[in-house]
Design a protein around this motif. Structure first.
Motif, PDB file in Angstrom:
ATOM      1  N   GLN A 267       0.856  -1.180   0.000  1.00 46.36           N
ATOM      2  CA  GLN A 267       0.000   0.000   0.000  1.00 46.36           C
ATOM      3  C   GLN A 267       0.890   1.227   0.000  1.00 46.36           C
ATOM      4  OE1 GLN A 267      -3.416   0.049  -0.196  1.00 46.36           O
ATOM      5  NE2 GLN A 267      -3.212   2.260  -0.425  1.00 46.36           N
ATOM      6  N   ASP A 268       1.058   1.819  -1.174  1.00 47.34           N
ATOM      7  CA  ASP A 268       1.910   2.994  -1.326  1.00 47.34           C
ATOM      8  C   ASP A 268       3.316   2.716  -0.800  1.00 47.34           C
ATOM      9  OD1 ASP A 268       2.199   5.623  -2.287  1.00 47.34           O
ATOM     10  OD2 ASP A 268       2.030   6.450  -0.272  1.00 47.34           O
ATOM     11  N   GLU A 269       3.845   1.554  -1.154  1.00 44.95           N
ATOM     12  CA  GLU A 269       5.178   1.120  -0.715  1.00 44.95           C
ATOM     13  C   GLU A 269       6.239   1.592  -1.690  1.00 44.95           C
ATOM     14  OE1 GLU A 269       7.206   0.106   2.005  1.00 44.95           O
ATOM     15  OE2 GLU A 269       5.632  -1.412   2.224  1.00 44.95           O
ATOM     16  N   ARG A 270       7.437   1.895  -1.186  1.00 43.94           N
ATOM     17  CA  ARG A 270       8.548   2.227  -2.062  1.00 43.94           C
ATOM     18  C   ARG A 270       8.863   1.031  -2.961  1.00 43.94           C
ATOM     19  NH1 ARG A 270      13.265   2.564  -0.228  1.00 43.94           N
ATOM     20  NH2 ARG A 270      14.079   4.072  -1.753  1.00 43.94           N
ATOM     21  N   LEU A 271       9.151   1.309  -4.229  1.00 44.68           N
ATOM     22  CA  LEU A 271       9.451   0.235  -5.172  1.00 44.68           C
ATOM     23  C   LEU A 271      10.660  -0.569  -4.707  1.00 44.68           C
ATOM     24  CD1 LEU A 271       9.059  -1.269  -7.834  1.00 44.68           C
ATOM     25  CD2 LEU A 271      10.376   0.549  -8.976  1.00 44.68           C
ATOM     26  N   GLU A 272      11.668   0.098  -4.192  1.00 43.83           N
ATOM     27  CA  GLU A 272      12.876  -0.609  -3.753  1.00 43.83           C
ATOM     28  C   GLU A 272      12.557  -1.575  -2.615  1.00 43.83           C
ATOM     29  OE1 GLU A 272      16.277  -1.710  -1.524  1.00 43.83           O
ATOM     30  OE2 GLU A 272      14.755  -0.312  -0.772  1.00 43.83           O
ATOM     31  N   THR A 273      11.718  -1.140  -1.669  1.00 47.72           N
ATOM     32  CA  THR A 273      11.344  -1.999  -0.550  1.00 47.72           C
ATOM     33  C   THR A 273      10.493  -3.176  -1.024  1.00 47.72           C
ATOM     34  OG1 THR A 273      11.378  -0.100   0.948  1.00 47.72           O
ATOM     35  CG2 THR A 273      10.201  -2.055   1.695  1.00 47.72           C
ATOM     36  N   SER A 290      17.162   0.590  -9.450  1.00 49.85           N
ATOM     37  CA  SER A 290      18.128   1.690  -9.512  1.00 49.85           C
ATOM     38  C   SER A 290      17.741   2.778  -8.509  1.00 49.85           C
ATOM     39  CB  SER A 290      18.179   2.273 -10.917  1.00 49.85           C
ATOM     40  OG  SER A 290      16.955   2.926 -11.227  1.00 49.85           O
ATOM     41  N   PRO A 291      18.714   3.533  -8.018  1.00 52.34           N
ATOM     42  CA  PRO A 291      18.398   4.605  -7.047  1.00 52.34           C
ATOM     43  C   PRO A 291      17.370   5.594  -7.570  1.00 52.34           C
ATOM     44  CG  PRO A 291      20.767   4.204  -7.138  1.00 52.34           C
ATOM     45  CD  PRO A 291      20.167   3.400  -8.251  1.00 52.34           C
ATOM     46  N   GLU A 292      17.406   5.892  -8.861  1.00 52.99           N
ATOM     47  CA  GLU A 292      16.466   6.868  -9.423  1.00 52.99           C
ATOM     48  C   GLU A 292      15.023   6.378  -9.370  1.00 52.99           C
ATOM     49  OE1 GLU A 292      19.041   5.631 -10.965  1.00 52.99           O
ATOM     50  OE2 GLU A 292      20.496   7.278 -11.165  1.00 52.99           O
ATOM     51  N   ALA A 293      14.829   5.056  -9.399  1.00 49.52           N
ATOM     52  CA  ALA A 293      13.476   4.500  -9.400  1.00 49.52           C
ATOM     53  C   ALA A 293      13.030   4.019  -8.025  1.00 49.52           C
ATOM     54  CB  ALA A 293      13.389   3.332 -10.392  1.00 49.52           C
ATOM     55  N   GLY A 294      13.920   4.027  -7.056  1.00 45.95           N
ATOM     56  CA  GLY A 294      13.630   3.425  -5.760  1.00 45.95           C
ATOM     57  C   GLY A 294      12.469   4.028  -5.022  1.00 45.95           C
ATOM     58  N   ASP A 295      12.220   5.335  -5.184  1.00 47.15           N
ATOM     59  CA  ASP A 295      11.159   6.006  -4.438  1.00 47.15           C
ATOM     60  C   ASP A 295       9.802   5.985  -5.129  1.00 47.15           C
ATOM     61  OD1 ASP A 295      12.673   6.659  -2.215  1.00 47.15           O
ATOM     62  OD2 ASP A 295      13.401   8.536  -3.092  1.00 47.15           O
ATOM     63  N   LEU A 296       9.713   5.366  -6.306  1.00 45.14           N
ATOM     64  CA  LEU A 296       8.397   5.194  -6.925  1.00 45.14           C
ATOM     65  C   LEU A 296       7.522   4.333  -6.024  1.00 45.14           C
ATOM     66  CD1 LEU A 296       9.468   4.524 -10.635  1.00 45.14           C
ATOM     67  CD2 LEU A 296       8.515   6.648  -9.691  1.00 45.14           C
ATOM     68  N   ARG A 297       6.208   4.545  -6.083  1.00 46.99           N
ATOM     69  CA  ARG A 297       5.298   3.894  -5.146  1.00 46.99           C
ATOM     70  C   ARG A 297       4.522   2.759  -5.785  1.00 46.99           C
ATOM     71  NH1 ARG A 297       6.595   5.250   0.115  1.00 46.99           N
ATOM     72  NH2 ARG A 297       7.876   7.131  -0.128  1.00 46.99           N
ATOM     73  N   VAL A 298       4.348   1.685  -5.004  1.00 50.78           N
ATOM     74  CA  VAL A 298       3.672   0.481  -5.478  1.00 50.78           C
ATOM     75  C   VAL A 298       2.494   0.180  -4.567  1.00 50.78           C
ATOM     76  CG1 VAL A 298       3.901  -1.993  -5.937  1.00 50.78           C
ATOM     77  CG2 VAL A 298       5.836  -0.459  -6.345  1.00 50.78           C
ATOM     78  N   SER A 299       1.347  -0.156  -5.167  1.00 50.28           N
ATOM     79  CA  SER A 299       0.184  -0.647  -4.424  1.00 50.28           C
ATOM     80  C   SER A 299      -0.367  -1.847  -5.173  1.00 50.28           C
ATOM     81  CB  SER A 299      -0.901   0.431  -4.303  1.00 50.28           C
ATOM     82  OG  SER A 299      -0.445   1.537  -3.538  1.00 50.28           O
ATOM     83  N   GLY A 300      -0.827  -2.833  -4.410  1.00 47.82           N
ATOM     84  CA  GLY A 300      -1.410  -4.007  -5.056  1.00 47.82           C
ATOM     85  C   GLY A 300      -1.188  -5.270  -4.244  1.00 47.82           C
TER      86      GLY A 300
END
Length: 340
Positions: A267-273, A290-300
């Motif tokens: 639920q709105d989790e960091r992609l890296e995590t 990659s560090p540049e994409a790590g803070d993108l958010r994932v839900s599902g």
């Protein structure tokens, strides 16, 4: 603020200090021991794993002296108690190590006519779940421990204590009721203390998340014993290194325990995590972000053992590109906008 008695300030190691404090507590027990004294002792025991170990160890040695089949040991027990009381009043302090290794230990050996005490404390037992698989075990006290993929828990139980350490990963604890034997799980700088309840702990890096499912638990600072939070069912507590933490009044219990059913809920989790959690179940094919994409958010909601579906979904809904390597690993990088 230190919980140590002033006589312990000159002791060179934390282990010796815990042993000395246990000797002092032992000397104080007996006539005049009050409920308040017992509460203070229990708070001291649960404040730190080393202190719990020291108390368990000295208690088991004293149990040997109480053996009704060997009345000749009674004078030695009295001698040990007097020595502990005297050691609490002067320096150097008489620690459990000196009680066992010095004259008392020698007298015990002679009086017991050949009895050999190799170690008063039971050994730690380690439970691990292999990467890619979950594991469930029933502990010696009847509690159930469920380990997520790659998790590790160490346990040591005595007659008066149930001590555990979650060294890495995630675990669910279903605690058998035993009010006189606190069940204390050390995680980072904290202790999660219960007597009969069910809770989940996820230990990631320097932080952790405690989610209470049933009963009650206390979260305490490991070094001082100070209570940081008392949780009710459905509440959570997010731990951080250094003793800080945040109470979550309404935790997502379904998300916390979904892994026990083979699912991962983000639920709105960091992609890296999220990628790191999915990789627990496919260690031979890790997902790197990659560090540049790590803070993108994932839900599902994702099947824990289907890394390919996770990669496909995030590649479709997030601006990331997936590159599969010959070894089966996957690199997720920020997708670049096409040049005009």
């Amino acid at each position: 603020m230190s919980l140590l008695h002033p006589v312990f300030r000159d002791i060179g190691s934390a282990e010796d200090a815990a042993d000395a404090a246990a000797a002092l507590w032992l000397a104080r027990t007996g006539a005049g021991w009050s409920p308040a004294d017992e509460a203070a002792l229990q708070a001291w025991i649960t404040a730190d794993v080393a202190q719990a170990e020291a108390w368990a160890g000295i208690g088991e040695v004293m149990d040997l002296f109480d053996d009704a089949s060997a009345p000749e040991l009674a004078p030695l027990r009295d001698q040990a108690l007097r020595a502990a009381d005297q050691g609490a009043r002067r320096r150097p302090v008489l620690t459990r190590r000196r009680l066992i290794g010095g004259g008392v230990g020698a007298g015990l050996a002679a009086a017991a006519a050949g009895l050999v005490v190799l170690d008063a404390q039971p050994p730690w037992r380690t439970y691990r779940a292999e990467p890619g698989a979950r594991r469930s075990v029933v502990l010696a006290d009847g509690s159930r421990l469920t380990l997520d993929a790659g998790a590790e828990v160490r346990t040591r139980f005595t007659d008066g204590r149930r001590d555990l350490v979650l060294t890495t990963g995630q675990a669910r604890f279903e605690v058998a009721k035993a009010p006189r034997r606190p069940f204390a799980v050390a995680v980072g700088d904290h202790l999660v203390v219960a007597t009969g309840t069910a809770f989940n702990i996820e230990h990631e890096g320097d932080g952790a998340m405690v989610t209470l499912l049933e009963g009650r638990v206390e979260v305490r600072a490991r070094r001082t014993g100070q209570v940081a939070a008392r949780l009710q069912p459905g509440q959570g507590y997010r731990l951080a290194a250094g003793g800080d933490g945040v109470l979550i009044p309404q935790a997502d219990v379904n998300q916390a325990v979904a892994w026990t059913e083979g699912q991962l809920i983000f639920q709105d989790e960091r992609l890296e995590t999220a990628a790191r959690r999915v990789s627990r179940y496919s260690p031979q094919r890790p997902i790197r972000v990659s560090p540049e994409a790590g803070d993108l958010r994932v839900s599902g909601v994702f099947a824990a053992d289907d890394a390919d579906a996770f990669v496909e979904a995030v590649s479709l809904y997030l601006p990331v590109a997936a590159t599969r390597r010959p070894d089966g690993s996957v690199d997720l990088t920020l997708r670049r906008a096409p040049a005009p």
